[in-house]
Scaffold this motif. Structure first.
Motif, PDB file in Angstrom:
ATOM      1  N   ASP B 228       0.842  -1.201   0.000  1.00 26.62           N
ATOM      2  CA  ASP B 228       0.000   0.000   0.000  1.00 26.62           C
ATOM      3  C   ASP B 228       0.872   1.244   0.000  1.00 26.62           C
ATOM      4  O   ASP B 228       0.712   2.147  -0.834  1.00 26.62           O
ATOM      5  N   HIS B 229       1.822   1.285   0.922  1.00 26.03           N
ATOM      6  CA  HIS B 229       2.642   2.483   1.099  1.00 26.03           C
ATOM      7  C   HIS B 229       3.623   2.681  -0.061  1.00 26.03           C
ATOM      8  O   HIS B 229       3.778   3.788  -0.581  1.00 26.03           O
ATOM      9  N   GLY B 232       1.297   1.865  -3.658  1.00 23.42           N
ATOM     10  CA  GLY B 232      -0.032   2.448  -3.835  1.00 23.42           C
ATOM     11  C   GLY B 232      -1.094   1.424  -4.186  1.00 23.42           C
ATOM     12  O   GLY B 232      -2.110   1.761  -4.784  1.00 23.42           O
ATOM     13  N   HIS B 234      -3.981  -0.718  -3.028  1.00 23.01           N
ATOM     14  CA  HIS B 234      -4.929  -0.802  -1.925  1.00 23.01           C
ATOM     15  C   HIS B 234      -5.361  -2.254  -1.733  1.00 23.01           C
ATOM     16  O   HIS B 234      -5.674  -2.933  -2.694  1.00 23.01           O
ATOM     17  N   SER B 235      -5.343  -2.727  -0.500  1.00 23.48           N
ATOM     18  CA  SER B 235      -5.818  -4.094  -0.258  1.00 23.48           C
ATOM     19  C   SER B 235      -6.701  -4.102   0.974  1.00 23.48           C
ATOM     20  O   SER B 235      -6.695  -3.162   1.771  1.00 23.48           O
ATOM     21  N   ALA B 236      -7.460  -5.173   1.114  1.00 24.54           N
ATOM     22  CA  ALA B 236      -8.328  -5.317   2.292  1.00 24.54           C
ATOM     23  C   ALA B 236      -7.677  -6.216   3.341  1.00 24.54           C
ATOM     24  O   ALA B 236      -8.317  -6.575   4.321  1.00 24.54           O
ATOM     25  N   HIS B 237      -6.412  -6.570   3.145  1.00 24.68           N
ATOM     26  CA  HIS B 237      -5.729  -7.370   4.163  1.00 24.68           C
ATOM     27  C   HIS B 237      -5.495  -6.511   5.401  1.00 24.68           C
ATOM     28  O   HIS B 237      -5.328  -5.304   5.309  1.00 24.68           O
ATOM     29  N   HIS B 280     -11.005 -10.377  15.395  1.00 24.91           N
ATOM     30  CA  HIS B 280     -11.124  -9.464  14.257  1.00 24.91           C
ATOM     31  C   HIS B 280      -9.849  -8.650  14.141  1.00 24.91           C
ATOM     32  O   HIS B 280      -8.992  -8.682  15.039  1.00 24.91           O
ATOM     33  N   ARG B 281      -9.721  -7.917  13.064  1.00 30.82           N
ATOM     34  CA  ARG B 281      -8.564  -7.053  12.828  1.00 30.82           C
ATOM     35  C   ARG B 281      -8.421  -6.026  13.945  1.00 30.82           C
ATOM     36  O   ARG B 281      -9.396  -5.692  14.633  1.00 30.82           O
ATOM     37  N   ASP B 282      -7.230  -5.500  14.103  1.00 25.90           N
ATOM     38  CA  ASP B 282      -7.046  -4.301  14.905  1.00 25.90           C
ATOM     39  C   ASP B 282      -6.973  -3.113  13.951  1.00 25.90           C
ATOM     40  O   ASP B 282      -6.450  -3.227  12.844  1.00 25.90           O
ATOM     41  N   PRO B 283      -7.506  -1.959  14.382  1.00 23.01           N
ATOM     42  CA  PRO B 283      -7.561  -0.835  13.448  1.00 23.01           C
ATOM     43  C   PRO B 283      -6.179  -0.286  13.129  1.00 23.01           C
ATOM     44  O   PRO B 283      -5.253  -0.388  13.935  1.00 23.01           O
ATOM     45  N   ALA B 284      -6.055   0.303  11.958  1.00 21.39           N
ATOM     46  CA  ALA B 284      -4.824   0.987  11.579  1.00 21.39           C
ATOM     47  C   ALA B 284      -4.513   2.045  12.629  1.00 21.39           C
ATOM     48  O   ALA B 284      -5.404   2.761  13.080  1.00 21.39           O
ATOM     49  N   GLY B 285      -3.272   2.124  13.019  1.00 21.37           N
ATOM     50  CA  GLY B 285      -2.885   3.125  14.005  1.00 21.37           C
ATOM     51  C   GLY B 285      -2.971   2.624  15.438  1.00 21.37           C
ATOM     52  O   GLY B 285      -2.568   3.329  16.363  1.00 21.37           O
ATOM     53  N   TYR B 286      -3.478   1.419  15.647  1.00 20.10           N
ATOM     54  CA  TYR B 286      -3.582   0.889  17.015  1.00 20.10           C
ATOM     55  C   TYR B 286      -2.194   0.560  17.548  1.00 20.10           C
ATOM     56  O   TYR B 286      -1.385  -0.071  16.875  1.00 20.10           O
TER      57      TYR B 286
END
Lengths: 393, 393
Positions: B228-229, B232, B234-237, B280-286
């Motif tokens: 992603d970074h 560029g 984009h993924s849902a992983h 479940h996933r942990d949010p981005a920035g956690y």
């Protein structure tokens, strides 16, 4: 059924620290004047007018940081289990008539899908026949099927909280604003009256200790933390941070609610508010941060961005400048919402967590079942049997 | 089937910045020497011995901050969909024989439940007949039913990664340790060779730009962020932070794996490692933080604490001092795990994310399907048809 006694004089309001506060005891304390606490206070005054009641709110009315002000205000029977449908119907009737002007408006809810299914009609026909589907919003090739709920409605939860609190005051409830409450674990509560300094810092001006036989903790997403931190009562309730980006595609009072890909588009102020799905709790200690879309910072958190990107083909307006994604978190309105039982679809509930202490939680379905849950708790505290929705068909 | 050519000489290893590095091009770069990257590199050397290959690892072998070292190392057919069961079986055979000593050990997996169901027997009988259920661990009144999987196994994923990487080097792969890789989006990669200063800071000593026709991104939980970074894409992983508290209740080589309430107890080093469920996933920035248990700080995050508290009645040892919950996050081993497709039960996968760039993800089922997924990618890159598990019954 009016009470037999003469009507109570209105309650007193302490809005700022210049007003002296000398009370040491109430029959009931309701902590939090969001829609759950405010409507519970109103019903308590109606059921038990002889019990003195103080409603305590950390901010103003309604609290600008609370979930009530940003809640979508969408009443819908979708997602309500069969055994609480009558209760939801009763709540709808209350929202329509019992709280004054809260911008209540019946609107169809158009639930859009890619595939056919029970009660679904071709969404293209809706467009032609009833103008229910705006082709600027919805790709009717991608979302070719729709079911229409005709009983859905929108309203303003912030207005509900304000009107309920004011009605409660007229019925004799006392209100204390700008005051933080801490449970002490012995049937008393510490009230910290807040004030703002010249340098815009919020500080505690004075503290009071107040006793009450009954305490209702209606602190929204902060409620479970309060009972855990202050009382040591472990619970599985959780919270999630939800943002509501604005979509500047024109809507009218007649525009329907649209639901697709887990998103709800709610007509509001001539445009739409995008209501994202809540997928799961956010972890303890999470601080919301803006995300990035192919390297460009946005004010929307990453998880919500992903949901919007996944829906862009079917709802093409989301892929245009009409969507306000902002550049930083403060650009996109958001708030913490309680998740009863830690579940993304947890229903409003109340539970006794200590002698005389009740936790009242709204959460994702508070728009549809919040008022009845507050009613139920007030009735229980007052010892009133029977619930009006039990008599409904 | 040995290759027709003479065997390759072993590859070169760059472990520290004192060793000059002058290469500018390889046929294949594998980024990340966890078990996914290391086994993919090994299979690539076996399938395509003429293609030069550099394996790049940010830390040591295995990386102390990576998911491989902390992965439970539990092979089990539970939760594997029918269409990948043969692949899981093939993986089991590889783990048993193909990677040298990785402490592979067949153990029964006792799946404990409160209610009867298909293939379940009274758990009390297991206790009496086969000593499969330790009464000090399990309350057989609360968990009265059990199904037993006899084919489960435990092994050390860290040893697998180490042995696979060493075998790859013997087969001619080159390895660069303590080197951070960044994708450049034009078929090249920037390699930052890291060193440690006198004050224990990790700094970049020198950078190299290296080209490759094929790049395998096997960076674990960091892989989706990298594509992603850097690219560029984009993924849902997504990813989740998982901690593995130690339970000091004695176990032996014959002790079974126990599963109950979503937890797996894995016999290890004379005690047990508690493997919590990923919800479940942990949010981005956690940023992971320790939790509190009735006010007392612990090193376990809040969500895992809640899971353990919920299981304490059925697994009473969790409620004793035998459980090491620590006082701060660093007291309890934990790591970020990838969640393929953002799902808590996402299966290992590879996907081409840009021309010549493949993302390789392990995740929650990497213990059971990781090696075969790495094999599949290596075979695909080498143009090899057919998979050995397709021939299995």
């Amino acid at each position: 059924m009016p009470p037999a006694e003469p009507p109570n004089p209105p309650g007193q309001v302490w809005a700022h620290t210049g007003q002296p506060f000398t009370h040491r005891e109430f029959d009931t304390l309701v902590l939090g004047a969001g829609r759950m606490g405010a409507s519970c206070a109103l019903y308590l005054r109606q059921f038990a007018p002889t019990l003195s009641l103080l409603l305590v709110e950390e901010g103003g009315l309604p609290n600008e940081d609370g979930a009530t002000l940003l809640a979508p205000g969408v009443w819908s029977g979708l997602g309500v289990p069969a055994e609480r449908q009558r209760e939801a119907g009763w709540t709808r009737a209350q929202l329509e008539t019992a709280f004054g002007d809260i911008s209540f408006q019946t609107r169809p809810l158009v639930d859009l899908h890619a595939a056919p299914g029970a009660n679904r009609v071709p969404s293209r026909d809706l467009d032609l026949d009833a103008a229910l589907v705006d082709p600027a919003l919805v790709d009717t090739d991608a979302l070719a099927w729709a079911s229409v709920g005709t009983l859905a409605a929108t309203y303003r939860p912030g207005a509900l909280a304000l009107n309920a609190a004011q009605a409660a005051i007229r019925a004799g409830a006392h209100l204390m604003l700008n005051t933080r409450a801490q449970l002490c674990g012995d049937g008393s509560v510490t009230l910290e009256r807040l004030t703002v300094t010249n340098t815009h810092q919020i500080v505690v001006h004075e503290t009071h200790r107040v006793r009450a036989r009954t305490i209702v903790v209606a602190l929204g997403a902060g409620g479970p933390h309060a009972i855990d931190h202050d009382l040591g009562v472990h619970s599985a309730h959780a919270r999630a941070y939800r943002q509501f980006p604005r979509l500047n595609t024109s809507s009218t009072d007649a525009s329907p609610l649209l639901r697709a890909h887990g998103l709800t588009l709610r007509p509001q102020n001539g445009g739409y508010t995008v209501v994202p799905a809540i997928h799961h709790r956010d972890p303890a200690g999470y601080v919301p941060v803006g995300g990035k879309l192919t390297g460009v910072p946005t004010g929307l958190r990453r998880e919500t961005l992903e949901d919007l990107v996944a829906a862009m083909d079917a709802l093409p307006a989301l892929g245009t400048d009409a969507l306000e994604t902002g550049r930083s978190l403060s650009d996109v309105p958001g708030a913490w919402f309680a998740l009863p039982h830690g579940k993304p679809d947890g229903l409003p509930l109340h539970e006794q967590v200590a002698p005389g202490v009740h936790l009242l939680l709204g959460g994702p379905h508070a728009d549809t079942l919040g008022v009845s849950t507050a009613f139920d708790l007030a009735a229980r505290i007052a010892g009133v049997e029977g619930r009006p929705w039990e008599e409904l068909e």
